[in-house]
Design a protein around this motif. Structure first.
Motif, PDB file in Angstrom:
ATOM      1  N   LEU A   1     -44.091 -77.949 -23.458  1.00 17.75           N
ATOM      2  CA  LEU A   1     -43.441 -77.305 -22.400  1.00 17.75           C
ATOM      3  C   LEU A   1     -43.698 -75.874 -22.680  1.00 17.75           C
ATOM      4  O   LEU A   1     -43.822 -75.027 -21.718  1.00 17.75           O
ATOM      5  N   LEU A   2     -43.520 -75.461 -23.933  1.00 18.22           N
ATOM      6  CA  LEU A   2     -43.670 -73.997 -24.258  1.00 18.22           C
ATOM      7  C   LEU A   2     -45.187 -73.523 -23.980  1.00 18.22           C
ATOM      8  O   LEU A   2     -45.208 -72.411 -23.766  1.00 18.22           O
ATOM      9  N   LYS A   3     -46.255 -74.485 -24.220  1.00 21.47           N
ATOM     10  CA  LYS A   3     -47.568 -74.119 -23.979  1.00 21.47           C
ATOM     11  C   LYS A   3     -47.701 -73.937 -22.431  1.00 21.47           C
ATOM     12  O   LYS A   3     -48.526 -73.025 -22.190  1.00 21.47           O
ATOM     13  N   SER A   4     -46.917 -74.565 -21.758  1.00 26.24           N
ATOM     14  CA  SER A   4     -47.408 -74.444 -20.112  1.00 26.24           C
ATOM     15  C   SER A   4     -46.437 -73.286 -19.536  1.00 26.24           C
ATOM     16  O   SER A   4     -46.788 -73.113 -18.456  1.00 26.24           O
ATOM     17  N   ILE A   5     -45.401 -72.880 -20.160  1.00 28.71           N
ATOM     18  CA  ILE A   5     -44.778 -71.457 -19.447  1.00 28.71           C
ATOM     19  C   ILE A   5     -45.416 -70.190 -19.902  1.00 28.71           C
ATOM     20  O   ILE A   5     -45.824 -70.075 -20.946  1.00 28.71           O
ATOM     21  N   ASP A   6     -44.878 -69.330 -19.142  1.00 29.75           N
ATOM     22  CA  ASP A   6     -45.299 -68.037 -19.720  1.00 29.75           C
ATOM     23  C   ASP A   6     -44.370 -67.477 -20.605  1.00 29.75           C
ATOM     24  O   ASP A   6     -43.348 -67.716 -20.618  1.00 29.75           O
ATOM     25  N   HIS A   7     -44.894 -66.866 -21.727  1.00 28.25           N
ATOM     26  CA  HIS A   7     -44.253 -66.391 -22.845  1.00 28.25           C
ATOM     27  C   HIS A   7     -42.848 -65.221 -22.437  1.00 28.25           C
ATOM     28  O   HIS A   7     -41.906 -65.138 -23.012  1.00 28.25           O
ATOM     29  N   ASP A   8     -42.959 -64.677 -21.364  1.00 27.60           N
ATOM     30  CA  ASP A   8     -42.086 -63.857 -20.745  1.00 27.60           C
ATOM     31  C   ASP A   8     -40.940 -64.648 -19.994  1.00 27.60           C
ATOM     32  O   ASP A   8     -39.980 -63.957 -19.575  1.00 27.60           O
ATOM     33  N   ASP A   9     -41.110 -65.846 -19.747  1.00 26.12           N
ATOM     34  CA  ASP A   9     -40.117 -66.573 -18.838  1.00 26.12           C
ATOM     35  C   ASP A   9     -38.830 -66.683 -19.733  1.00 26.12           C
ATOM     36  O   ASP A   9     -38.751 -66.706 -20.823  1.00 26.12           O
ATOM     37  N   HIS A  10     -37.586 -66.476 -19.013  1.00 27.23           N
ATOM     38  CA  HIS A  10     -36.447 -66.372 -19.567  1.00 27.23           C
ATOM     39  C   HIS A  10     -36.132 -67.754 -20.230  1.00 27.23           C
ATOM     40  O   HIS A  10     -35.007 -67.506 -21.127  1.00 27.23           O
ATOM     41  N   ARG A  11     -36.582 -68.734 -19.846  1.00 29.03           N
ATOM     42  CA  ARG A  11     -36.303 -70.025 -20.855  1.00 29.03           C
ATOM     43  C   ARG A  11     -37.005 -70.122 -21.874  1.00 29.03           C
ATOM     44  O   ARG A  11     -36.780 -71.041 -23.012  1.00 29.03           O
ATOM     45  N   ALA A  12     -38.112 -69.426 -22.175  1.00 28.25           N
ATOM     46  CA  ALA A  12     -38.778 -69.272 -23.636  1.00 28.25           C
ATOM     47  C   ALA A  12     -38.068 -69.339 -24.589  1.00 28.25           C
ATOM     48  O   ALA A  12     -38.333 -70.283 -25.682  1.00 28.25           O
ATOM     49  N   ASP A  13     -37.219 -68.279 -24.827  1.00 29.49           N
ATOM     50  CA  ASP A  13     -36.407 -68.166 -26.021  1.00 29.49           C
ATOM     51  C   ASP A  13     -35.626 -69.218 -26.088  1.00 29.49           C
ATOM     52  O   ASP A  13     -35.522 -69.703 -27.430  1.00 29.49           O
ATOM     53  N   GLU A  14     -35.006 -70.010 -25.242  1.00 25.04           N
ATOM     54  CA  GLU A  14     -34.083 -70.935 -25.295  1.00 25.04           C
ATOM     55  C   GLU A  14     -34.734 -72.235 -25.872  1.00 25.04           C
ATOM     56  O   GLU A  14     -34.304 -72.921 -26.856  1.00 25.04           O
ATOM     57  N   LEU A  15     -36.156 -72.421 -25.218  1.00 21.88           N
ATOM     58  CA  LEU A  15     -36.897 -73.571 -25.675  1.00 21.88           C
ATOM     59  C   LEU A  15     -37.242 -73.335 -27.366  1.00 21.88           C
ATOM     60  O   LEU A  15     -37.455 -74.314 -27.949  1.00 21.88           O
ATOM     61  N   ARG A  16     -37.564 -72.085 -27.755  1.00 20.55           N
ATOM     62  CA  ARG A  16     -38.072 -71.871 -28.768  1.00 20.55           C
ATOM     63  C   ARG A  16     -36.873 -72.216 -29.757  1.00 20.55           C
ATOM     64  O   ARG A  16     -37.329 -72.763 -31.016  1.00 20.55           O
ATOM     65  N   ALA A  17     -35.587 -72.020 -29.577  1.00 19.39           N
ATOM     66  CA  ALA A  17     -34.626 -72.049 -30.399  1.00 19.39           C
ATOM     67  C   ALA A  17     -34.324 -73.760 -30.789  1.00 19.39           C
ATOM     68  O   ALA A  17     -34.060 -73.974 -31.712  1.00 19.39           O
ATOM     69  N   LYS A  18     -34.385 -74.306 -29.474  1.00 19.72           N
ATOM     70  CA  LYS A  18     -34.660 -75.657 -29.516  1.00 19.72           C
ATOM     71  C   LYS A  18     -35.507 -76.360 -30.433  1.00 19.72           C
ATOM     72  O   LYS A  18     -35.259 -77.373 -31.133  1.00 19.72           O
ATOM     73  N   LEU A  19     -36.940 -75.797 -30.398  1.00 20.40           N
ATOM     74  CA  LEU A  19     -37.796 -76.446 -31.066  1.00 20.40           C
ATOM     75  C   LEU A  19     -37.602 -76.053 -32.544  1.00 20.40           C
ATOM     76  O   LEU A  19     -37.745 -76.875 -33.386  1.00 20.40           O
ATOM     77  N   ALA A  20     -37.107 -74.813 -33.099  1.00 17.36           N
ATOM     78  CA  ALA A  20     -36.714 -74.492 -34.063  1.00 17.36           C
ATOM     79  C   ALA A  20     -35.757 -75.605 -34.969  1.00 17.36           C
ATOM     80  O   ALA A  20     -35.611 -75.946 -36.067  1.00 17.36           O
ATOM     81  N   MET A  21     -34.565 -75.829 -33.962  1.00 18.99           N
ATOM     82  CA  MET A  21     -33.641 -76.843 -34.342  1.00 18.99           C
ATOM     83  C   MET A  21     -34.207 -78.274 -34.636  1.00 18.99           C
ATOM     84  O   MET A  21     -34.004 -78.710 -35.727  1.00 18.99           O
ATOM     85  N   MET A  22     -35.258 -78.779 -33.677  1.00 25.22           N
ATOM     86  CA  MET A  22     -35.869 -79.959 -34.016  1.00 25.22           C
ATOM     87  C   MET A  22     -36.614 -79.864 -35.222  1.00 25.22           C
ATOM     88  O   MET A  22     -36.834 -81.091 -35.909  1.00 25.22           O
ATOM     89  N   GLU A  23     -37.259 -78.810 -35.285  1.00 26.19           N
ATOM     90  CA  GLU A  23     -38.344 -78.682 -36.447  1.00 26.19           C
ATOM     91  C   GLU A  23     -37.396 -78.625 -37.792  1.00 26.19           C
ATOM     92  O   GLU A  23     -37.698 -79.532 -38.911  1.00 26.19           O
ATOM     93  N   LEU A  24     -36.096 -78.128 -37.874  1.00 27.12           N
ATOM     94  CA  LEU A  24     -35.452 -78.398 -39.059  1.00 27.12           C
ATOM     95  C   LEU A  24     -34.995 -79.599 -39.364  1.00 27.12           C
ATOM     96  O   LEU A  24     -34.864 -80.097 -40.489  1.00 27.12           O
ATOM     97  N   LYS A  25     -34.720 -80.473 -38.245  1.00 25.85           N
ATOM     98  CA  LYS A  25     -34.001 -82.029 -38.319  1.00 25.85           C
ATOM     99  C   LYS A  25     -35.046 -82.742 -38.821  1.00 25.85           C
ATOM    100  O   LYS A  25     -34.855 -83.505 -39.661  1.00 25.85           O
ATOM    101  N   LEU A  26     -36.332 -82.528 -38.405  1.00 28.04           N
ATOM    102  CA  LEU A  26     -37.559 -83.452 -38.895  1.00 28.04           C
ATOM    103  C   LEU A  26     -37.652 -83.035 -40.199  1.00 28.04           C
ATOM    104  O   LEU A  26     -38.008 -83.813 -40.939  1.00 28.04           O
ATOM    105  N   GLN A  27     -37.501 -81.751 -40.638  1.00 27.84           N
ATOM    106  CA  GLN A  27     -37.975 -81.501 -42.300  1.00 27.84           C
ATOM    107  C   GLN A  27     -36.679 -81.946 -43.039  1.00 27.84           C
ATOM    108  O   GLN A  27     -37.003 -82.143 -44.045  1.00 27.84           O
ATOM    109  N   GLN A  28     -35.486 -81.806 -42.641  1.00 24.62           N
ATOM    110  CA  GLN A  28     -34.381 -82.524 -43.219  1.00 24.62           C
ATOM    111  C   GLN A  28     -34.501 -84.059 -43.404  1.00 24.62           C
ATOM    112  O   GLN A  28     -34.221 -84.683 -44.273  1.00 24.62           O
ATOM    113  N   ALA A  29     -35.314 -84.892 -42.484  1.00 25.41           N
ATOM    114  CA  ALA A  29     -35.489 -86.237 -42.301  1.00 25.41           C
ATOM    115  C   ALA A  29     -36.741 -86.399 -43.360  1.00 25.41           C
ATOM    116  O   ALA A  29     -37.082 -87.816 -43.651  1.00 25.41           O
ATOM    117  N   GLY A  30     -37.400 -85.505 -43.905  1.00 25.11           N
ATOM    118  CA  GLY A  30     -38.577 -85.582 -44.610  1.00 25.11           C
ATOM    119  C   GLY A  30     -40.052 -85.940 -43.849  1.00 25.11           C
ATOM    120  O   GLY A  30     -40.755 -86.038 -44.399  1.00 25.11           O
TER     121      GLY A  30
END
Length: 122
Positions: A72-101
């Protein structure tokens, strides 16, 4: 061959001769197989059972969701107002994955780039 295997094989062949498999849903269509190469061999049957019943281990749900967010992030413009929210969600998912090993290199395409580099070297 075990006696039970012979018995099952005999019944399957008899059912085929009687045409009991002729009108099953999906008959004649290609099988769509899941890519379970990231799942250890000894856990594949259990994971498939869980998936088919609608239950997935949390790390696989996070992995799926993280991949969807990445696409989804690759398909939207980086200046889109939703991009920051999606990046934050992705960072949270990445953290959860890393915690799960779980290794999160798949989110950044590093493996595919390394593979392409290796192929181009040869």
């Amino acid at each position: 061959m075990w006696l039970l295997d012979q018995w099952a094989e005999r019944h399957i062949l008899e059912a085929q001769r009687n045409g009991e498999f002729d009108h099953l849903s999906g008959s004649g269509e290609l099988l769509i197989l899941d890519d379970d190469s990231h799942v250890p061999t000894e856990l594949r049957a259990a994971y498939r059972l869980l998936k088919n019943s609608g239950n997935l281990p949390p790390e696989l749900i996070y992995r799926r969701d993280a991949l969807e967010l990445t696409h989804l992030l690759k398909s939207i413009d980086h200046d889109d107002h939703r991009a920051d929210e999606l990046r934050a969600k992705l960072a949270m998912m990445e953290l959860k994955l890393q915690q799960a090993g779980v290794n999160t290199d798949f989110l950044y395409g590093q493996y595919s780039q390394q593979l392409l580099n290796k192929i181009n070297e040869d």
